[in-house]
Design an enzyme around this catalytic site. Structure first.
Site, PDB file in Angstrom:
ATOM      1  N   HIS A   1     -46.121 -31.334  26.053  1.00 39.05           N
ATOM      2  CA  HIS A   1     -47.055 -30.199  26.089  1.00 39.05           C
ATOM      3  C   HIS A   1     -47.856 -30.192  27.395  1.00 39.05           C
ATOM      4  O   HIS A   1     -48.086 -29.150  28.002  1.00 39.05           O
ATOM      5  CB  HIS A   1     -48.063 -30.301  24.943  1.00 39.05           C
ATOM      6  CG  HIS A   1     -47.460 -30.316  23.568  1.00 39.05           C
ATOM      7  ND1 HIS A   1     -47.469 -31.437  22.770  1.00 39.05           N
ATOM      8  CD2 HIS A   1     -46.853 -29.352  22.847  1.00 39.05           C
ATOM      9  CE1 HIS A   1     -46.900 -31.158  21.612  1.00 39.05           C
ATOM     10  NE2 HIS A   1     -46.506 -29.902  21.626  1.00 39.05           N
TER      11      HIS A   1
ATOM     12  N   GLY B   1     -41.163 -25.076  26.471  1.00 35.35           N
ATOM     13  CA  GLY B   1     -40.313 -26.214  26.767  1.00 35.35           C
ATOM     14  C   GLY B   1     -38.851 -25.912  26.432  1.00 35.35           C
ATOM     15  O   GLY B   1     -38.553 -25.292  25.415  1.00 35.35           O
TER      16      GLY B   1
HETATM   17  P1  AMP Z   1     -44.799 -27.360  19.602  1.00 34.02           P
HETATM   18  O1  AMP Z   1     -46.223 -27.790  19.619  1.00 34.02           O
HETATM   19  O2  AMP Z   1     -43.858 -28.392  19.081  1.00 34.02           O
HETATM   20  O3  AMP Z   1     -44.625 -25.995  18.987  1.00 34.02           O
HETATM   21  O4  AMP Z   1     -44.396 -27.195  21.123  1.00 34.02           O
HETATM   22  C1  AMP Z   1     -45.144 -26.371  21.992  1.00 34.02           C
HETATM   23  C2  AMP Z   1     -44.384 -26.205  23.286  1.00 34.02           C
HETATM   24  O5  AMP Z   1     -44.179 -27.477  23.889  1.00 34.02           O
HETATM   25  C3  AMP Z   1     -42.997 -25.596  23.072  1.00 34.02           C
HETATM   26  O6  AMP Z   1     -42.736 -24.669  24.116  1.00 34.02           O
HETATM   27  C4  AMP Z   1     -42.090 -26.788  23.142  1.00 34.02           C
HETATM   28  O7  AMP Z   1     -40.782 -26.486  23.554  1.00 34.02           O
HETATM   29  C5  AMP Z   1     -42.810 -27.633  24.187  1.00 34.02           C
HETATM   30  N1  AMP Z   1     -42.394 -29.033  24.076  1.00 34.02           N
HETATM   31  C6  AMP Z   1     -42.407 -29.822  22.960  1.00 34.02           C
HETATM   32  N2  AMP Z   1     -41.894 -31.034  23.227  1.00 34.02           N
HETATM   33  C7  AMP Z   1     -41.529 -31.021  24.531  1.00 34.02           C
HETATM   34  C8  AMP Z   1     -40.919 -31.976  25.401  1.00 34.02           C
HETATM   35  N3  AMP Z   1     -40.573 -33.200  24.985  1.00 34.02           N
HETATM   36  N4  AMP Z   1     -40.692 -31.614  26.686  1.00 34.02           N
HETATM   37  C9  AMP Z   1     -41.029 -30.378  27.137  1.00 34.02           C
HETATM   38  N5  AMP Z   1     -41.596 -29.431  26.361  1.00 34.02           N
HETATM   39  C10 AMP Z   1     -41.848 -29.742  25.079  1.00 34.02           C
END
Ligand code: AMP
Length: 284
Positions: free
Chosen positions: A35, A152
């Site tokens: 994030h 991401g």
């Molecule tokens: P989430 O909180 O899981 O909904 O993720 C929020 C954002 O962070 C989304 O755009 C995800 O794709 C991105 N994200 C989560 N994990 C990763 C990671 N390991 N590397 C890059 N981006 C990430």
């Protein structure tokens, strides 16, 4: 400066007075360096960044982990404040709605569908998931009105769904995809990794290992696609895989004949925890 709003009306007031254009990072919180990489990129290109922390009930199925999804606002704010030290002149506005009603007030009926891309892979296993994702992201876009939003590539299908939604609805927002951030041993960072016990955390390394093996087989060597497909059939005999597929990186079609780039998408399940990962390959 870091400002935190838990009420949508307050956030909207703030936004109305914003002179600069706004970068936006939507998340569900429980922040890790994945994030934070999105926040860093947003801060590198925008003097004002809105950052949402909202566990969206609409994207969880009835038997999924909505209630137990980790909520760690104080720790999250600490990480965000630390990032602000790297970009001291930036303004970060955190939108952490106090309840789902702040985002979806009573009577809010809008639903956003992205036909095609939403029904396959994750969408087939989790019916309604991408409608929930598209609906909340659209709603957040409506509130935050960003110039550019950062996602991401870890959630590759989600990234394509959002990109398609923006295109379909002709929204004036640039969608930027950011590389997957991994732990030192290769496991893609995810808030759900903490559901794993020690043995499962070891088993989870299978995913990035297999993805890498296949990537090395194919990268730049289109002729090896057949060999790779055979290998994938072998790998899939391990029932911990929900799926592992070589797909057209733009359409997620299984037909690779016109693909400019190929993506290998996989989901590996350890007990109830589903771990998503992917890698991109050149085939020229
Ligand atoms: P989430 O909180 O899981 O909904 O993720 C929020 C954002 O962070 C989304 O755009 C995800 O794709 C991105 N994200 C989560 N994990 C990763 C990671 N390991 N590397 C890059 N981006 C990430």
């Amino acid at each position: 400066m870091v400002i935190v709003h838990t009420a949508t009306t307050e956030l909207q007031k703030e936004r109305e007075n914003e002179k600069a254009s706004v970068g936006f990072v939507p998340t569900m919180g429980n922040l890790h360096q994945g994030h934070i990489s999105l926040l860093r990129e947003a801060l590198a290109h925008n003097s004002v960044v809105y950052f949402s922390i909202f566990v969206n009930p609409k994207q969880f199925g009835p038997k999924e982990d909505f209630n137990r999804y980790p909520r760690t606002l104080e720790d999250d704010l600490q990480l965000i404040r630390k990032m602000n030290e790297e970009f001291p002149s930036a303004k970060i506005v955190v939108y952490a709605p106090a309840s789902p009603d702040e985002v979806f007030p009573e009577g809010y009926n809008q639903k956003v569908e992205v036909p095609g891309l939403s029904g396959i892979l994750e969408g087939a296993i989790r019916p309604g998931h991408f409608e929930g994702v598209a609906t909340v992201v659209h709603r957040l876009f409506e509130i935050v009105k960003p110039r550019e939003a950062y996602f991401g590539l870890k959630d590759y299908q989600q990234f394509l769904v959002i990109r398609q939604m923006v295109k379909d609805l002709n929204l004036p927002i640039k969608i930027t995809g950011m590389p997957i951030i991994r732990d030192h041993d290769g496991l893609a960072l995810s808030s759900r990794n903490q559901y794993l016990n020690r043995e499962e955390r070891q088993e989870a390394l299978t995913i990035s290992r297999i993805l890498n093996e296949i990537k090395q087989m194919i990268d730049g060597k289109k002729a090896n696609l057949v060999k790779a497909q055979e290998y994938i059939r072998e790998v899939l005999k391990d029932s911990r895989w929900n799926y592992l597929e070589l797909l057209d990186g733009d359409s997620l079609s299984q037909d690779l004949t016109r693909a400019k780039k190929i993506t290998l998408l996989g989901v590996f399940q350890l007990r109830t925890t589903r771990l998503l990962d992917n890698t991109q390959m050149e085939i020229a």
